[in-house]
Design an enzyme around this catalytic site. Structure first.
Site, PDB file in Angstrom:
ATOM      1  N   HIS A 359       0.799  -1.230   0.000  1.00  0.00           N
ATOM      2  CA  HIS A 359       0.000   0.000   0.000  1.00  0.00           C
ATOM      3  C   HIS A 359       0.825   1.269   0.000  1.00  0.00           C
ATOM      4  O   HIS A 359       0.324   2.334   0.335  1.00  0.00           O
ATOM      5  CB  HIS A 359      -0.900   0.051   1.236  1.00  0.00           C
ATOM      6  CG  HIS A 359      -1.961  -0.983   1.240  1.00  0.00           C
ATOM      7  ND1 HIS A 359      -3.220  -0.770   0.722  1.00  0.00           N
ATOM      8  CD2 HIS A 359      -1.949  -2.254   1.690  1.00  0.00           C
ATOM      9  CE1 HIS A 359      -3.942  -1.869   0.873  1.00  0.00           C
ATOM     10  NE2 HIS A 359      -3.194  -2.787   1.458  1.00  0.00           N
ATOM     11  N   LYS A 551      -7.886  13.663   5.051  1.00  0.00           N
ATOM     12  CA  LYS A 551      -6.968  12.530   4.964  1.00  0.00           C
ATOM     13  C   LYS A 551      -5.979  12.660   6.109  1.00  0.00           C
ATOM     14  O   LYS A 551      -5.897  13.714   6.745  1.00  0.00           O
ATOM     15  CB  LYS A 551      -6.229  12.529   3.626  1.00  0.00           C
ATOM     16  CG  LYS A 551      -5.632  13.908   3.243  1.00  0.00           C
ATOM     17  CD  LYS A 551      -5.043  13.899   1.847  1.00  0.00           C
ATOM     18  CE  LYS A 551      -6.066  14.096   0.744  1.00  0.00           C
ATOM     19  NZ  LYS A 551      -6.254  12.935  -0.080  1.00  0.00           N
ATOM     20  N   ARG A 552      -5.212  11.601   6.365  1.00  0.00           N
ATOM     21  CA  ARG A 552      -4.177  11.725   7.377  1.00  0.00           C
ATOM     22  C   ARG A 552      -3.252  12.903   7.054  1.00  0.00           C
ATOM     23  O   ARG A 552      -3.039  13.220   5.882  1.00  0.00           O
ATOM     24  CB  ARG A 552      -3.341  10.421   7.429  1.00  0.00           C
ATOM     25  CG  ARG A 552      -4.039   9.257   8.088  1.00  0.00           C
ATOM     26  CD  ARG A 552      -4.346   9.534   9.524  1.00  0.00           C
ATOM     27  NE  ARG A 552      -3.138   9.570  10.322  1.00  0.00           N
ATOM     28  CZ  ARG A 552      -2.895   8.758  11.353  1.00  0.00           C
ATOM     29  NH1 ARG A 552      -3.778   7.849  11.698  1.00  0.00           N
ATOM     30  NH2 ARG A 552      -1.777   8.857  12.038  1.00  0.00           N
ATOM     31  N   LYS A 557       1.337  14.305   1.381  1.00  0.00           N
ATOM     32  CA  LYS A 557      -0.012  14.667   0.938  1.00  0.00           C
ATOM     33  C   LYS A 557      -0.149  16.180   0.732  1.00  0.00           C
ATOM     34  O   LYS A 557      -1.055  16.653   0.080  1.00  0.00           O
ATOM     35  CB  LYS A 557      -1.047  14.156   1.937  1.00  0.00           C
ATOM     36  CG  LYS A 557      -1.095  12.615   2.024  1.00  0.00           C
ATOM     37  CD  LYS A 557      -2.099  12.149   3.068  1.00  0.00           C
ATOM     38  CE  LYS A 557      -2.046  10.661   3.349  1.00  0.00           C
ATOM     39  NZ  LYS A 557      -2.835   9.855   2.394  1.00  0.00           N
ATOM     40  N   THR A 659      -8.350   6.705  -1.592  1.00  0.00           N
ATOM     41  CA  THR A 659      -9.719   6.185  -1.753  1.00  0.00           C
ATOM     42  C   THR A 659     -10.717   7.287  -1.437  1.00  0.00           C
ATOM     43  O   THR A 659     -11.838   7.277  -1.935  1.00  0.00           O
ATOM     44  CB  THR A 659      -9.965   4.975  -0.834  1.00  0.00           C
ATOM     45  OG1 THR A 659      -9.522   5.301   0.491  1.00  0.00           O
ATOM     46  CG2 THR A 659      -9.242   3.742  -1.325  1.00  0.00           C
ATOM     47  N   LYS A 663     -14.408   8.415  -3.163  1.00  0.00           N
ATOM     48  CA  LYS A 663     -15.657   8.688  -2.432  1.00  0.00           C
ATOM     49  C   LYS A 663     -16.182  10.068  -2.801  1.00  0.00           C
ATOM     50  O   LYS A 663     -17.387  10.255  -3.008  1.00  0.00           O
ATOM     51  CB  LYS A 663     -15.407   8.618  -0.918  1.00  0.00           C
ATOM     52  CG  LYS A 663     -15.043   7.224  -0.432  1.00  0.00           C
ATOM     53  CD  LYS A 663     -14.386   7.228   0.954  1.00  0.00           C
ATOM     54  CE  LYS A 663     -13.673   5.901   1.196  1.00  0.00           C
ATOM     55  NZ  LYS A 663     -12.744   5.930   2.346  1.00  0.00           N
TER      56      LYS A 663
HETATM   57  C1  AZC Z   1      -2.753   3.733   2.246  1.00  0.00           C
HETATM   58  C2  AZC Z   1      -2.157   4.524   1.091  1.00  0.00           C
HETATM   59  O1  AZC Z   1      -1.409   5.616   1.584  1.00  0.00           O
HETATM   60  C3  AZC Z   1      -3.281   5.027   0.200  1.00  0.00           C
HETATM   61  O2  AZC Z   1      -2.759   5.678  -0.931  1.00  0.00           O
HETATM   62  C4  AZC Z   1      -4.150   3.861  -0.244  1.00  0.00           C
HETATM   63  O3  AZC Z   1      -5.289   4.318  -0.925  1.00  0.00           O
HETATM   64  C5  AZC Z   1      -4.605   3.037   0.966  1.00  0.00           C
HETATM   65  O4  AZC Z   1      -3.489   2.629   1.740  1.00  0.00           O
HETATM   66  C6  AZC Z   1      -5.366   1.799   0.571  1.00  0.00           C
HETATM   67  O5  AZC Z   1      -4.660   1.052  -0.368  1.00  0.00           O
HETATM   68  N1  AZC Z   1      -1.709   3.246   3.137  1.00  0.00           N
HETATM   69  C7  AZC Z   1      -1.907   3.127   4.463  1.00  0.00           C
HETATM   70  O6  AZC Z   1      -2.980   3.421   4.968  1.00  0.00           O
HETATM   71  N2  AZC Z   1      -0.892   2.670   5.291  1.00  0.00           N
HETATM   72  C8  AZC Z   1       0.321   2.186   4.920  1.00  0.00           C
HETATM   73  C9  AZC Z   1       1.230   1.637   5.962  1.00  0.00           C
HETATM   74  O7  AZC Z   1       0.665   2.187   3.759  1.00  0.00           O
END
Ligand code: AZC
Length: 815
Positions: A359, A551-552, A557, A659, A663
């Site tokens: 991810h 988002k975080r 970002k 994601t 949404k």
């Molecule tokens: C996240 C990614 O940063 C995001 O781009 C992606 O849409 C999401 O996963 C689902 O695939 N990653 C995380 O939340 N955490 C880590 C450790 O990658």
């Protein structure tokens, strides 16, 4: 089997009976919480019956199961979802009205289980929803953290973290299953197994054991009978751990020492998903999850199967990022040491069983564990890792004779600067399929982060672009829009066949339809304004452009890029009070990891800018900035339906997928974004005319990074300089120039994510946004087209792709 009735009268009767027998109270004396709990139990009863039928159908069919292993699940509130999935909301509204409460009152008692950090955890929840909806036999495994992700509050604008005691009032949605508990070992010693001349089988004698007690949450499918489960493990001390004699001797703390140590394992969700953290306890947690889950998977397999040959045909395990990757070594240990299989056979079974989803692209997010830590906590697993690596490197040597540098790069063990286990390498070596989560991400994974592996095993690499469940993020979050869509398309089948949204494109030019589309958005904005006022005290204008970045908080970002835009607007409005700018509300939402100081400072700066902007008599008429605290799934469901503009402005090549972008587009927000992650695929689908694109692409960003001088941008761009100088001058800190100096220094010093390089392009793009916003009908048309063409981003499509290309599982219909 007792069956629950399906009429209003049955429902009413069950409510009374649950109130009386389960809550032990009466209508006259019930509290609001009793009301919620009773309703939850009554709705749950309807799911239990479907779950029982699902379990029976699965037992009968003995199908191949998907086992989803994830350290995180962000499920969101359960009541609304389960009312929808059992079609009982229509009963509840009139009953509640009779009793003088609203459904919304009752929902306010529903606590969302915050068992995750961000994207990866919410993705797990969306995939589980889609698997159930598509009748895929699946079980999710995770940890029942006693405290979920911290609750975010602000004190003087700074983030403070409060514990999330989410089960304090009891969680009506879960079922404890103590009979299925497992025992897990840690530490200890290993010794040669006498019966094995190869030396590959050994015996581990753990130095500490704890129990894993499962409970499960029900995961219903929409429009089908299937109800799958997520099994969550909680660590418990063995019963002998309580030291009665010490307790008797008045040594109360010592008497419970072992219990505390054991139960600490599932105490908290590790709050940090961006940097290496936690060390031993975190690794302990990861191993605890996989050890419990694998034993449970084997128990389930053996209910209907014997021998091991069929194991990979019946069991497919998806590793959600590297957190559960120790499962590869644990399965090897179980097969070789405990079930006495040959190493080669065990390895062939293991490799065929696992698949791995990555991810991230950020090298710092790829987990590695110090060999010394693994050796101490899991001595047998360290031996197994060495053996796996030994055979793997032999394979590499055979393919690339003499290429020592390649061996070093591919090795599961990193040697320099210290010896560490590379979990992503272990995952790739131990899996059949490896996938990225958006096209660009997968391409970059294969070209950079996992390049040597992609050269070695090109056929292992797949792309499966993420998706989101339209049930939660359209139907539940945005009932008004859902109703309009359903009316337009004739029925609700779009909820399980999201490509049908295409049908809206036909009315994107119909002024009457556009009028209604806008009315829905406006009503949602009125609702959001009420939420925002309640949580921040700030009154926002529902007619202003609602510009959201949720988002975080993470440097890549680029929340700071958005903030520079806000400050530029602030400066302009102060200088030219009569300037004709589009009224905007800029809404930020997100948490920063507790140890991520630069992002906590940025949150503080956002709050400080908000305070200055919102209290400026001139500026605040056209611009508002809000950061409602504690962004989570529940709040996302309030914000997303009201958004006009979706900020997806990460530096190209850094966001794996995103994601939230999906949404927001589905709910008719227009994206302003870079060519990063799934933004690219969104733009391809909604059309370049309906997407505000700006900035460097991934290649340009990588090239520029090699010789980058942020100061040059600062010096040559007066707006940028003014914005940064405004921060430096202490404007947002009551004249204190030191408080936010680190933000300024990081921008002018290294500017790791090239925000300054993209600044001018971003500003110009925002001007195109303003221009577009002035033609409200044209904007509404673009908004409709965004929804109409985002059907691809349903997690149902994502799950279908996993099923066809990676899992090779078939649905099992439940009668
Ligand atoms: C996240 C990614 O940063 C995001 O781009 C992606 O849409 C999401 O996963 C689902 O695939 N990653 C995380 O939340 N955490 C880590 C450790 O990658």
């Amino acid at each position: 089997m007792r069956s629950v009735g399906s009429t209003l009268a049955d429902f009413e009767q069950d409510l009374i009976s649950n109130l009386y027998y389960q809550r032990g109270t009466t209508l006259e004396s019930a509290s609001g919480s009793d009301g919620y709990q009773t309703l939850a139990l009554t709705v749950r009863d309807r799911l239990v019956e479907r779950y029982a039928r699902t379990a029976a159908a699965h037992y009968e069919a003995n199908p191949r199961f998907v086992y989803y292993l994830s350290a995180e699940y962000l499920l969101g509130r359960q009541l609304g979802q389960n009312l929808l999935y059992t079609d009982t909301e229509r009963f509840v509204r009139p009953i509640a009205a009779d009793l003088g409460v609203t459904l919304e009152d009752l929902e306010s008692y529903d606590v969302e289980p915050g068992l995750g950090n961000g994207g990866l955890g919410r993705l797990a929840a969306c995939l589980m929803d889609s698997m159930a909806t598509l009748d895929i036999p699946a079980v999710g495994y995770g940890i029942r953290y006693e405290f979920g992700i911290f609750k975010q509050a602000f004190r003087d604008g700074a983030q403070v973290e409060r514990p999330d005691d989410w089960t304090f009032y009891g969680n009506p949605w879960e079922f404890p299953a103590p009979d299925d508990r497992q025992v897990v070992g840690f530490y200890g010693t290993t010794a040669a197994a006498l019966d094995d001349p190869t030396g590959l089988r050994r015996q581990w004698t753990p130095g500490e054991v704890v129990r894993g007690e499962p409970s499960h949450m029900l995961v219903p499918g929409y429009g089908t009978q299937t109800v799958n489960i997520i099994r969550l493990w909680q660590a418990r001390a063995s019963r002998q751990s309580f030291d009665l004699s010490r307790f008797g001797a008045g040594q109360y703390k010592e008497a419970v020492e072992d219990i505390v140590r054991a139960e600490n394992i599932s105490k908290v969700l590790y709050p940090d998903d961006s940097t290496e953290q936690g060390r031993e306890l975190r690794l302990k947690q990861q191993y605890f999850l996989v050890a419990c889950s694998l034993r449970d998977i084997i128990r389930r397999y053996r209910l209907r199967n014997t021998g091991w040959d069929a194991f990979p045909a019946k069991v497919v395990i998806q590793l959600n990022d590297t957190h559960p990757v120790m499962a590869v070594t644990e399965l090897m240990r179980l097969l070789v040491d405990e079930y006495k299989l040959d190493w080669d056979l065990a390895w062939s079974i293991t490799r065929r069983t696992f698949n791995y989803t990555c991810h991230t692209l950020l090298p710092e997010a790829l987990e590695t564990w110090p060999v010394a830590v693994v050796e101490r906590l899991l001595p047998r697993h360290m031996e197994i890792i060495y053996a796996i690596n030994h055979f793997f490197l032999q394979e590499v040597e055979a393919t690339y004779p003499g290429d020592l540098d390649r061996l070093r790069r591919l090795s599961i063990i990193q040697e320099e600067p210290d010896k560490r286990v590379r979990m992503a390498h272990l995952a790739v070596v131990g899996s059949t399929a490896v996938n990225g989560v958006a096209e660009l991400h997968t391409r970059l994974l294969a070209a950079t982060t996992l390049r040597d592996f992609a050269e070695l095993w090109p056929q292992k690499f797949h792309n499966v672009t993420n998706g989101v469940t339209p049930r939660r993020f359209v139907r539940l979050a945005n009932p008004r829009l859902s109703e309009l869509i359903t009316e337009r398309l004739g029925d609700e089948s779009w909820l399980t066949d999201l490509d049908r949204l295409e049908g809206l494109a036909g009315v994107a030019d119909d002024p009457a339809f556009l009028e209604r589309w806008r009315a829905v958005k406006r009503a949602n904005k009125v609702d959001l304004a009420a939420h925002v006022e309640r949580s921040t005290g700030v009154v926002i204008d529902p007619d202003a452009l609602c510009d959201v970045m949720i988002k975080r908080f993470h440097e890549y970002k680029r929340q700071h890029l958005k903030l520079l835009h806000v400050i530029m607007l602030f400066n302009r409005l102060r200088e030219h009070p009569d300037l004709d700018v589009v009224p905007r509300t800029v809404l930020f939402g997100g948490k920063a990891a507790p140890g991520y100081h630069s992002m906590k400072l940025l949150l503080r700066l956002v709050n400080a800018v908000a305070e200055t902007v919102n209290t400026d008599p001139v500026v605040s008429r056209r611009l508002k900035v809000v950061l409602p605290p504690d962004y989570n799934v529940t709040r996302a469901q309030w914000i997303i339906p009201a958004a006009d503009l979706s900020e997806q402005i990460s530096l190209a090549g850094k966001e794996a997928s995103g994601t939230g972008n999906m949404k927001l587009a589905l709910n008719g927000a227009l994206t302003i974004g870079t060519l990063d992650g799934a933004n690219i695929e969104i733009r391809d689908r909604v059309g370049a005319d309906n997407f505000f694109l700006f900035g460097l692409d991934a290649q340009e960003a990588a090239d520029l990074r090699r010789d980058y001088h942020p100061r040059a941008y600062y010096e040559s761009d007066p707006d940028l300089r003014a914005a940064i100088d405004t921060i430096a001058a202490g404007t947002f800190a009551k004249g204190d120039r030191s408080l936010f100096a680190p933000v300024v220094d990081s921008m002018l010093g290294r500017d790791e994510y090239l925000a300054l390089a993209d600044y001018r392009a971003y500003l110009e793009c925002q001007e195109r946004v303003e221009h577009a916003w002035r033609d409200q009908e044209a904007w509404a048309r673009m908004s409709v087209l965004n929804s109409a063409r985002s059907g691809f981003f349903s997690s149902d499509r994502t799950v279908r792709e996993y099923c066809d290309r990676i899992w090779r599982v078939e649905p099992v219909r439940v009668a």
